[in-house]
Design a protein around this motif. Structure first.
Motif, PDB file in Angstrom:
ATOM      1  N   ARG A 180      21.539   5.137  -9.484  1.00 57.33           N
ATOM      2  CA  ARG A 180      21.571   4.206  -8.343  1.00 57.33           C
ATOM      3  C   ARG A 180      20.674   4.764  -7.246  1.00 57.33           C
ATOM      4  NH1 ARG A 180      26.115   3.996  -4.566  1.00 57.33           N
ATOM      5  NH2 ARG A 180      27.138   5.423  -5.994  1.00 57.33           N
ATOM      6  N   LEU A 181      19.682   3.983  -6.840  1.00 58.17           N
ATOM      7  CA  LEU A 181      18.819   4.393  -5.721  1.00 58.17           C
ATOM      8  C   LEU A 181      19.191   3.545  -4.518  1.00 58.17           C
ATOM      9  CD1 LEU A 181      17.037   5.063  -8.351  1.00 58.17           C
ATOM     10  CD2 LEU A 181      15.138   5.136  -6.744  1.00 58.17           C
ATOM     11  N   GLU A 182      19.389   4.188  -3.381  1.00 56.96           N
ATOM     12  CA  GLU A 182      19.753   3.454  -2.167  1.00 56.96           C
ATOM     13  C   GLU A 182      18.816   3.823  -1.037  1.00 56.96           C
ATOM     14  OE1 GLU A 182      23.893   4.238  -1.484  1.00 56.96           O
ATOM     15  OE2 GLU A 182      24.500   2.575  -2.772  1.00 56.96           O
ATOM     16  N   HIS A 183      17.980   2.862  -0.647  1.00 59.12           N
ATOM     17  CA  HIS A 183      17.071   3.013   0.508  1.00 59.12           C
ATOM     18  C   HIS A 183      16.303   4.336   0.470  1.00 59.12           C
ATOM     19  CE1 HIS A 183      18.890  -0.595   1.935  1.00 59.12           C
ATOM     20  NE2 HIS A 183      20.084  -0.055   1.859  1.00 59.12           N
ATOM     21  N   VAL A 184      15.642   4.574  -0.662  1.00 55.42           N
ATOM     22  CA  VAL A 184      14.915   5.844  -0.845  1.00 55.42           C
ATOM     23  C   VAL A 184      13.546   5.792  -0.159  1.00 55.42           C
ATOM     24  CG1 VAL A 184      13.779   7.314  -2.563  1.00 55.42           C
ATOM     25  CG2 VAL A 184      16.099   6.461  -2.976  1.00 55.42           C
ATOM     26  N   LEU A 233       7.160   6.438  -1.198  1.00 54.79           N
ATOM     27  CA  LEU A 233       8.251   5.476  -1.459  1.00 54.79           C
ATOM     28  C   LEU A 233       8.812   4.964  -0.136  1.00 54.79           C
ATOM     29  CD1 LEU A 233      10.141   7.241  -4.402  1.00 54.79           C
ATOM     30  CD2 LEU A 233       8.241   5.596  -4.496  1.00 54.79           C
ATOM     31  N   LYS A 234       8.963   3.618  -0.071  1.00 59.11           N
ATOM     32  CA  LYS A 234       9.394   3.007   1.183  1.00 59.11           C
ATOM     33  C   LYS A 234      10.571   2.072   0.934  1.00 59.11           C
ATOM     34  CE  LYS A 234       4.570   3.231   2.237  1.00 59.11           C
ATOM     35  NZ  LYS A 234       3.340   2.560   1.841  1.00 59.11           N
ATOM     36  N   ASP A 235      11.760   2.587   1.114  1.00 60.08           N
ATOM     37  CA  ASP A 235      12.978   1.779   1.026  1.00 60.08           C
ATOM     38  C   ASP A 235      13.193   1.202  -0.372  1.00 60.08           C
ATOM     39  OD1 ASP A 235      15.304   0.715   1.844  1.00 60.08           O
ATOM     40  OD2 ASP A 235      14.448  -0.876   3.082  1.00 60.08           O
ATOM     41  N   VAL A 236      13.273   2.082  -1.352  1.00 62.94           N
ATOM     42  CA  VAL A 236      13.489   1.632  -2.737  1.00 62.94           C
ATOM     43  C   VAL A 236      14.975   1.688  -3.083  1.00 62.94           C
ATOM     44  CG1 VAL A 236      12.990   2.102  -5.173  1.00 62.94           C
ATOM     45  CG2 VAL A 236      11.200   2.427  -3.440  1.00 62.94           C
ATOM     46  N   SER A 237      15.491   0.563  -3.564  1.00 65.15           N
ATOM     47  CA  SER A 237      16.887   0.500  -4.012  1.00 65.15           C
ATOM     48  C   SER A 237      16.946  -0.258  -5.332  1.00 65.15           C
ATOM     49  CB  SER A 237      17.761  -0.280  -3.012  1.00 65.15           C
ATOM     50  OG  SER A 237      17.744   0.310  -1.742  1.00 65.15           O
ATOM     51  N   PHE A 238      17.582   0.287  -6.328  1.00 66.80           N
ATOM     52  CA  PHE A 238      17.932  -0.451  -7.555  1.00 66.80           C
ATOM     53  C   PHE A 238      18.936   0.360  -8.353  1.00 66.80           C
ATOM     54  CE2 PHE A 238      13.848   1.679  -8.724  1.00 66.80           C
ATOM     55  CZ  PHE A 238      14.269   2.438  -9.800  1.00 66.80           C
ATOM     56  N   LYS A 239      19.480  -0.278  -9.386  1.00 63.59           N
ATOM     57  CA  LYS A 239      20.447   0.404 -10.257  1.00 63.59           C
ATOM     58  C   LYS A 239      19.973   0.301 -11.697  1.00 63.59           C
ATOM     59  CE  LYS A 239      24.285  -1.114  -7.396  1.00 63.59           C
ATOM     60  NZ  LYS A 239      25.259  -2.180  -7.227  1.00 63.59           N
ATOM     61  N   ILE A 240      20.229   1.335 -12.481  1.00 69.61           N
ATOM     62  CA  ILE A 240      19.947   1.300 -13.919  1.00 69.61           C
ATOM     63  C   ILE A 240      21.302   1.397 -14.629  1.00 69.61           C
ATOM     64  CG2 ILE A 240      18.804   2.464 -15.869  1.00 69.61           C
ATOM     65  CD1 ILE A 240      16.652   1.709 -13.945  1.00 69.61           C
ATOM     66  N   LEU A 242       8.308   7.745  -8.184  1.00 69.83           N
ATOM     67  CA  LEU A 242       9.620   7.108  -8.312  1.00 69.83           C
ATOM     68  C   LEU A 242      10.364   7.671  -9.523  1.00 69.83           C
ATOM     69  CD1 LEU A 242      11.677   4.938  -7.592  1.00 69.83           C
ATOM     70  CD2 LEU A 242      10.269   3.260  -8.792  1.00 69.83           C
ATOM     71  N   SER A 243       9.654   7.785 -10.656  1.00 70.55           N
ATOM     72  CA  SER A 243      10.341   8.231 -11.880  1.00 70.55           C
ATOM     73  C   SER A 243      10.868   9.659 -11.708  1.00 70.55           C
ATOM     74  CB  SER A 243       9.423   8.114 -13.091  1.00 70.55           C
ATOM     75  OG  SER A 243       8.442   9.116 -13.056  1.00 70.55           O
ATOM     76  N   LYS A 244      10.158  10.486 -10.932  1.00 66.92           N
ATOM     77  CA  LYS A 244      10.613  11.879 -10.739  1.00 66.92           C
ATOM     78  C   LYS A 244      11.845  11.954  -9.831  1.00 66.92           C
ATOM     79  CE  LYS A 244       6.244  14.151 -11.775  1.00 66.92           C
ATOM     80  NZ  LYS A 244       5.127  13.230 -11.604  1.00 66.92           N
ATOM     81  N   HIS A 245      12.159  10.835  -9.160  1.00 71.37           N
ATOM     82  CA  HIS A 245      13.391  10.800  -8.374  1.00 71.37           C
ATOM     83  C   HIS A 245      14.621  10.496  -9.246  1.00 71.37           C
ATOM     84  CE1 HIS A 245      10.904  10.801  -4.771  1.00 71.37           C
ATOM     85  NE2 HIS A 245      12.015  10.988  -4.072  1.00 71.37           N
ATOM     86  N   LEU A 246      14.376  10.007 -10.467  1.00 75.10           N
ATOM     87  CA  LEU A 246      15.502   9.522 -11.263  1.00 75.10           C
ATOM     88  C   LEU A 246      16.359  10.646 -11.824  1.00 75.10           C
ATOM     89  CD1 LEU A 246      13.806   6.504 -13.119  1.00 75.10           C
ATOM     90  CD2 LEU A 246      14.992   6.533 -10.917  1.00 75.10           C
ATOM     91  N   ASN A 247      15.818  11.876 -11.866  1.00 73.68           N
ATOM     92  CA  ASN A 247      16.678  12.998 -12.280  1.00 73.68           C
ATOM     93  C   ASN A 247      16.568  14.191 -11.324  1.00 73.68           C
ATOM     94  OD1 ASN A 247      14.286  14.219 -12.957  1.00 73.68           O
ATOM     95  ND2 ASN A 247      14.980  14.951 -14.956  1.00 73.68           N
ATOM     96  N   GLY A 248      16.144  13.896 -10.105  1.00 72.51           N
ATOM     97  CA  GLY A 248      16.162  14.939  -9.079  1.00 72.51           C
ATOM     98  C   GLY A 248      14.988  15.894  -9.111  1.00 72.51           C
ATOM     99  N   LEU A 249      13.930  15.602  -9.908  1.00 73.52           N
ATOM    100  CA  LEU A 249      12.735  16.468  -9.851  1.00 73.52           C
ATOM    101  C   LEU A 249      12.112  16.391  -8.467  1.00 73.52           C
ATOM    102  CD1 LEU A 249      10.804  16.059 -13.222  1.00 73.52           C
ATOM    103  CD2 LEU A 249      11.945  18.086 -12.331  1.00 73.52           C
ATOM    104  N   LEU A 250      12.172  15.186  -7.873  1.00 67.37           N
ATOM    105  CA  LEU A 250      11.819  15.011  -6.454  1.00 67.37           C
ATOM    106  C   LEU A 250      13.053  14.446  -5.759  1.00 67.37           C
ATOM    107  CD1 LEU A 250       8.242  13.398  -6.637  1.00 67.37           C
ATOM    108  CD2 LEU A 250       8.796  15.764  -6.026  1.00 67.37           C
ATOM    109  N   LYS A 251      13.183  14.778  -4.480  1.00 70.09           N
ATOM    110  CA  LYS A 251      14.368  14.304  -3.737  1.00 70.09           C
ATOM    111  C   LYS A 251      13.939  13.481  -2.546  1.00 70.09           C
ATOM    112  CE  LYS A 251      16.950  18.084  -5.401  1.00 70.09           C
ATOM    113  NZ  LYS A 251      16.810  19.514  -5.303  1.00 70.09           N
ATOM    114  N   VAL A 262       9.615  -1.897  -4.390  1.00 71.08           N
ATOM    115  CA  VAL A 262       9.884  -2.777  -5.528  1.00 71.08           C
ATOM    116  C   VAL A 262       9.557  -4.200  -5.089  1.00 71.08           C
ATOM    117  CG1 VAL A 262      11.676  -3.723  -7.034  1.00 71.08           C
ATOM    118  CG2 VAL A 262      11.657  -1.281  -6.499  1.00 71.08           C
ATOM    119  N   VAL A 263       8.585  -4.837  -5.769  1.00 68.28           N
ATOM    120  CA  VAL A 263       8.198  -6.190  -5.356  1.00 68.28           C
ATOM    121  C   VAL A 263       8.680  -7.255  -6.338  1.00 68.28           C
ATOM    122  CG1 VAL A 263       6.256  -5.533  -3.882  1.00 68.28           C
ATOM    123  CG2 VAL A 263       5.871  -5.853  -6.327  1.00 68.28           C
TER     124      VAL A 263
END
Ligand code: ADP
Length: 294
Positions: A6-10, A25-32, A51-60, A220-221
């Motif tokens: 879950r990404l909230e306002h990243v 990244l500017k205000d990205v929110s979505f759920k997988i 964005l993909s590197k945020h999905l497992n904490g490689l980037l924060k 996300v557009v």
């Protein structure tokens, strides 16, 4: 159903030095959600990889949150659990191979987390079998093709028993044969219940997913099924993205034959529709020739 990710306002910027940072990244929110097969698309530099590197904490995130199974990626004490839940496969197969024998390479991550010998053997057998590399287990990885190396890298991730695997342009360095092999493995794993997220600039690969997230300028557009997304041809062109060649061919035929469906995305759909059109127009001709012979 609880989301896996879950990404909230990243928001995220790369810090270049004390004075300069590059906002990405500017205000990205979505759920997988569990079992999904999601493609993230966008033109070069749109922020897909970041964005993909945020999905497992490689980037924060600099602000906002990423949650994996309810664990916040900012929580250092949960790093191992998060990385185990969401595995990553990267672009260059060579950079991901660490051992000199295939099975040792697959064992590498398992050794790091102290999996017992017997369990380790079982997991290596399973993982190599899923990626169809069991016959190569004693081989040195540097003798393998790009597609085969990438499948070994996937086996290494798979052996860790993640809930989700993120592929960051994992097919882009491969030839068309290697690409097909890796795509097939992704599909098979998804059929077995694995959640797949794939970052790609290839529309034909995105068409295989059941959901597409379109990224532009770090936002996300668009977010929807391939059929929904590929109907917005003009918007995609503005974003410097193509539609898959199947959709383009369908559109051309549709202009000549309005009954021909123009929302096709898979090759087999195109073939069926061509056969249907052939039958219909063939049928009309037969009717016409019968009518004129009377
Ligand atoms: P994509 O995967 O869509 O090509 P990226 O996430 O790689 O996009 O890059 C998004 C933006 O971030 C680009 O402008 C890129 O130049 C910049 N960028 C990527 N990595 C770094 C980095 N390590 N340091 C500074 N800027 C970066």
């Amino acid at each position: 159903m609880e989301p896996i990710i879950r990404l909230e306002h990243v928001f995220f910027s790369y810090k270049i030095n004390e004075q300069t940072s590059v906002p990405v990244l500017k205000d990205v929110s979505f759920k997988i959600f569990p079992g999904e097969y999601v493609a993230i698309i966008g033109h070069n530099g749109s922020g897909k990889s970041t964005l993909s590197k945020h999905l497992n904490g490689l980037l924060k995130p600099n602000s906002g949150d990423v949650w994996v199974h309810g664990l916040n990626t900012n929580d250092e004490s949960k790093k191992r659990e998060i990385r185990q839940a969401v595995g990553m496969v990267f672009q260059h197969p060579d950079n991901q191979i660490v051992a000199t024998i295939v099975e040792e390479d697959v064992a590498f991550g398992l050794e790091n987390i102290g999996v017992p010998r017997e369990e380790m053997k079982k997991r290596i057998d399973e993982a190599l079998s899923v990626v169809k590399m069991s016959d190569f287990r004693k081989r040195p990885p540097h003798h393998l093709s790009g597609g085969q190396k990438q499948r070994v890298a996937i086996a290494g991730v798979l052996a860790m028993h993640p809930d989700c695997i993120v592929f960051d342009e994992a097919t882009s360095m491969l030839d068309s044969f290697g690409r097909k092999e890796v795509l097939q493995v992704m599909k098979n794993m998804n059929d077995m219940g694995m959640t797949i997220v794939t970052v790609t600039h290839r529309m034909s690969e995105a068409a295989e997913a059941d959901r597409i997230i379109v990224v532009e300028g770090g936002q996300v557009v668009m977010d929807g099924s391939p059929r929904e997304i590929f109907q917005h041809k003009d918007q995609l062109t503005e974003l410097q993205l193509d539609v898959p060649s199947v959709s383009q061919i369908a559109e051309i035929i549709h202009k000549q034959f309005p009954n021909f469906s123009n929302d096709l995305i898979q090759e087999d759909e195109l073939v069926s529709e061509v056969v249907r059109l052939g039958r219909n127009t063939g049928g009309n001709k037969a009717e016409q020739s019968q009518a004129t012979s009377h």
